[in-house]
Design a protein around this motif. Structure first.
Motif, PDB file in Angstrom:
ATOM      1  N   LYS A   1       0.862  -1.193   0.000  1.00 59.45           N
ATOM      2  CA  LYS A   1       0.000   0.000   0.000  1.00 59.45           C
ATOM      3  C   LYS A   1       0.891   1.233   0.000  1.00 59.45           C
ATOM      4  O   LYS A   1       1.760   1.382   0.857  1.00 59.45           O
ATOM      5  N   ARG A   2       0.673   2.068  -0.971  1.00 59.20           N
ATOM      6  CA  ARG A   2       1.498   3.272  -1.029  1.00 59.20           C
ATOM      7  C   ARG A   2       0.872   4.374  -0.199  1.00 59.20           C
ATOM      8  O   ARG A   2      -0.329   4.469  -0.048  1.00 59.20           O
ATOM      9  N   GLU A   3       1.727   5.255   0.312  1.00 63.34           N
ATOM     10  CA  GLU A   3       1.245   6.384   1.103  1.00 63.34           C
ATOM     11  C   GLU A   3       0.561   7.400   0.184  1.00 63.34           C
ATOM     12  O   GLU A   3       0.757   7.409  -1.025  1.00 63.34           O
ATOM     13  N   TRP A   4      -0.195   8.298   0.796  1.00 57.18           N
ATOM     14  CA  TRP A   4      -0.961   9.300   0.047  1.00 57.18           C
ATOM     15  C   TRP A   4      -0.066  10.185  -0.818  1.00 57.18           C
ATOM     16  O   TRP A   4      -0.481  10.701  -1.838  1.00 57.18           O
ATOM     17  N   HIS A   5       1.190  10.350  -0.398  1.00 56.89           N
ATOM     18  CA  HIS A   5       2.060  11.287  -1.118  1.00 56.89           C
ATOM     19  C   HIS A   5       2.819  10.626  -2.261  1.00 56.89           C
ATOM     20  O   HIS A   5       3.511  11.295  -3.011  1.00 56.89           O
ATOM     21  N   THR A   6       2.701   9.292  -2.398  1.00 59.16           N
ATOM     22  CA  THR A   6       3.506   8.562  -3.382  1.00 59.16           C
ATOM     23  C   THR A   6       2.883   8.626  -4.775  1.00 59.16           C
ATOM     24  O   THR A   6       1.716   8.298  -4.959  1.00 59.16           O
ATOM     25  N   SER A   7       3.702   8.998  -5.748  1.00 58.62           N
ATOM     26  CA  SER A   7       3.249   8.969  -7.140  1.00 58.62           C
ATOM     27  C   SER A   7       3.735   7.712  -7.842  1.00 58.62           C
ATOM     28  O   SER A   7       2.963   7.012  -8.479  1.00 58.62           O
ATOM     29  N   GLN A   8       5.030   7.411  -7.734  1.00 57.96           N
ATOM     30  CA  GLN A   8       5.610   6.238  -8.383  1.00 57.96           C
ATOM     31  C   GLN A   8       6.597   5.576  -7.426  1.00 57.96           C
ATOM     32  O   GLN A   8       7.308   6.273  -6.695  1.00 57.96           O
ATOM     33  N   SER A   9       6.665   4.257  -7.447  1.00 58.87           N
ATOM     34  CA  SER A   9       7.697   3.587  -6.645  1.00 58.87           C
ATOM     35  C   SER A   9       8.042   2.243  -7.271  1.00 58.87           C
ATOM     36  O   SER A   9       7.199   1.605  -7.917  1.00 58.87           O
ATOM     37  N   LEU A  10       9.278   1.837  -7.084  1.00 62.23           N
ATOM     38  CA  LEU A  10       9.739   0.556  -7.601  1.00 62.23           C
ATOM     39  C   LEU A  10      11.011   0.164  -6.860  1.00 62.23           C
ATOM     40  O   LEU A  10      11.841   1.012  -6.547  1.00 62.23           O
ATOM     41  N   ALA A  11      11.146  -1.127  -6.543  1.00 66.67           N
ATOM     42  CA  ALA A  11      12.350  -1.596  -5.851  1.00 66.67           C
ATOM     43  C   ALA A  11      13.219  -2.358  -6.836  1.00 66.67           C
ATOM     44  O   ALA A  11      13.088  -3.571  -6.998  1.00 66.67           O
ATOM     45  N   VAL A  12      14.071  -1.641  -7.548  1.00 66.00           N
ATOM     46  CA  VAL A  12      15.086  -2.240  -8.418  1.00 66.00           C
ATOM     47  C   VAL A  12      16.357  -1.406  -8.265  1.00 66.00           C
ATOM     48  O   VAL A  12      16.286  -0.215  -7.977  1.00 66.00           O
ATOM     49  N   PRO A  13      17.520  -2.040  -8.431  1.00 65.76           N
ATOM     50  CA  PRO A  13      18.750  -1.226  -8.427  1.00 65.76           C
ATOM     51  C   PRO A  13      18.645  -0.161  -9.518  1.00 65.76           C
ATOM     52  O   PRO A  13      18.222  -0.465 -10.644  1.00 65.76           O
ATOM     53  N   HIS A  14      19.002   1.056  -9.206  1.00 62.30           N
ATOM     54  CA  HIS A  14      18.731   2.136 -10.160  1.00 62.30           C
ATOM     55  C   HIS A  14      19.603   3.358  -9.890  1.00 62.30           C
ATOM     56  O   HIS A  14      20.300   3.437  -8.879  1.00 62.30           O
ATOM     57  N   PHE A  15      19.486   4.302 -10.788  1.00 56.19           N
ATOM     58  CA  PHE A  15      20.022   5.647 -10.572  1.00 56.19           C
ATOM     59  C   PHE A  15      19.083   6.622 -11.260  1.00 56.19           C
ATOM     60  O   PHE A  15      18.181   6.219 -12.009  1.00 56.19           O
ATOM     61  N   LEU A  16      19.313   7.889 -10.989  1.00 61.24           N
ATOM     62  CA  LEU A  16      18.509   8.945 -11.591  1.00 61.24           C
ATOM     63  C   LEU A  16      19.410   9.743 -12.522  1.00 61.24           C
ATOM     64  O   LEU A  16      20.556  10.038 -12.162  1.00 61.24           O
ATOM     65  N   GLN A  17      18.899  10.045 -13.720  1.00 60.75           N
ATOM     66  CA  GLN A  17      19.637  10.920 -14.613  1.00 60.75           C
ATOM     67  C   GLN A  17      18.812  12.178 -14.808  1.00 60.75           C
ATOM     68  O   GLN A  17      17.594  12.093 -15.060  1.00 60.75           O
ATOM     69  N   VAL A  18      19.430  13.334 -14.630  1.00 61.78           N
ATOM     70  CA  VAL A  18      18.696  14.602 -14.700  1.00 61.78           C
ATOM     71  C   VAL A  18      19.385  15.531 -15.693  1.00 61.78           C
ATOM     72  O   VAL A  18      20.593  15.758 -15.608  1.00 61.78           O
ATOM     73  N   VAL A  19      18.607  16.015 -16.662  1.00 61.48           N
ATOM     74  CA  VAL A  19      19.104  17.009 -17.613  1.00 61.48           C
ATOM     75  C   VAL A  19      18.534  18.360 -17.199  1.00 61.48           C
ATOM     76  O   VAL A  19      17.331  18.479 -16.932  1.00 61.48           O
ATOM     77  N   VAL A  20      19.402  19.364 -17.122  1.00 58.63           N
ATOM     78  CA  VAL A  20      18.988  20.688 -16.661  1.00 58.63           C
ATOM     79  C   VAL A  20      19.125  21.702 -17.787  1.00 58.63           C
ATOM     80  O   VAL A  20      20.194  21.808 -18.403  1.00 58.63           O
ATOM     81  N   THR A  21      18.058  22.424 -18.057  1.00 59.92           N
ATOM     82  CA  THR A  21      18.157  23.611 -18.898  1.00 59.92           C
ATOM     83  C   THR A  21      17.531  24.760 -18.108  1.00 59.92           C
ATOM     84  O   THR A  21      17.001  24.545 -17.015  1.00 59.92           O
ATOM     85  N   THR A  22      17.565  25.953 -18.669  1.00 56.88           N
ATOM     86  CA  THR A  22      17.038  27.095 -17.937  1.00 56.88           C
ATOM     87  C   THR A  22      15.560  26.926 -17.617  1.00 56.88           C
ATOM     88  O   THR A  22      15.101  27.335 -16.553  1.00 56.88           O
TER      89      THR A  22
END
Ligand code: FE2
Length: 290
Positions: free
Chosen positions: A238-259
């Motif tokens: 059961k996900r909490e009220w604030h959760t949008s997406q969740s998954l338990a797998v080894p991972h990383f986040l990649q973030v591209v930044v523009t203005t």
């Protein structure tokens, strides 16, 4: 190739991971998961990398730093500058300060890169281990980190403000540290766009949150990048009220930044994309989530 840091108005990208220290449902001691994570991150050729804590199992054991971090990450670290925040498994050990370089007072700091102002906090100091996870911790005026955070964000004129620290104020997979929500009003008042944590060894993205409720007009997204050692058992049915997406797998986040936008991609250790979000900001500073 010699490269200097991106200045204002220059797009760049960064990766985020954590928990290379293992102790999960996967055996990280053979280094294979960590090697795959580092190898996949390198494919994206990030300008910088963030590590959100627990990169080793026992920070006081000198061998851990090679076993879990510098060994599997050798090829990645050759050409990728990185920034780290303290996790509980680093245990505030002297190795952390011997192996990495920090500005005073060394366990929390901020820096600018491209159009982002990054702030790193030491949540292990904000939440004292002896009381964890129920500590109410004093996070108001008079607390040095709290005062630093307010002063620092107040003086930021960057297009984007991103804060990262280890313990998650919002996560459904256990080990949530609600006391850290005392910092959220500061994040909200001073224009923080994104908060990143780990500790709970899952991936989790919140809905935009403000004043303790979901707010798609003015909210902040909280991401738990529980990184390399994802632990399937920790994903609550059961996900909490604030959760949008969740998954338990080894991972990383990649973030591209523009203005005008942040592009976030969550990628597993096999290179598969499993979540993405764009945060766009218009000229009035209003955020849209796509
Ligand atoms: Fe942790």
């Amino acid at each position: 190739m010699f490269k200097t840091a991106a200045g204002r108005g220059v797009p760049f990208s960064f990766t985020v991971t954590s928990e290379t220290g293992g102790y999960s449902g996967f055996d990280a001691t053979d280094g294979l998961i960590n090697q795959r994570i580092f190898s996949q991150m390198k494919q994206y050729r990030p300008d910088i990398a963030l590590f959100v804590g627990d990169v080793v199992n026992d920070g006081k054991n000198d061998e851990d730093w090679n076993t879990y971090f510098f060994g599997p990450g050798r090829d990645f670290f050759v050409d990728t500058p990185f920034y780290s925040c303290l996790g509980n498994h680093e245990d505030n050990a002297s190795w952390y300060y011997d192996l990495f370089a920090f500005p005073e007072p060394r366990n929390y700091y901020s820096f600018n890169y491209g159009d982002v102002h990054f702030v790193c906090l030491d949540s292990t100091d904000l939440i004292k281990k002896k009381d964890y996870p129920y500590s109410s911790g004093v996070m108001g005026p008079g607390n040095p980190q709290y005062d630093f955070l307010v002063r620092d964000l107040e003086s930021s004129s960057a297009r984007w403000n991103i804060v990262f620290f280890h313990y998650p104020p919002y996560v459904s997979g256990g080990y949530q540290v609600e006391a850290l929500r005392q910092l959220c009003p500061v994040f909200e008042e001073y224009g923080v766009d994104l908060v990143m944590n780990s500790h709970t060894i899952v991936y989790e993205r919140s809905h935009p949150l403000r004043d303790g409720i979901i707010d798609y007009d003015h909210g902040i997204v909280y991401i738990v990048a529980g990184g390399a050692g994802a632990m399937p058992d920790w994903l609550l049915p059961k996900r909490e009220w604030h959760t949008s997406q969740s998954l338990a797998v080894p991972h990383f986040l990649q973030v591209v930044v523009t203005t005008d936008r942040l592009e976030l991609r969550a990628v597993d250790d096999q290179g598969r994309l499993f979540d993405q979000l764009q945060i766009r900001k218009n000229t009035e500073g209003r955020r849209d989530f796509i």
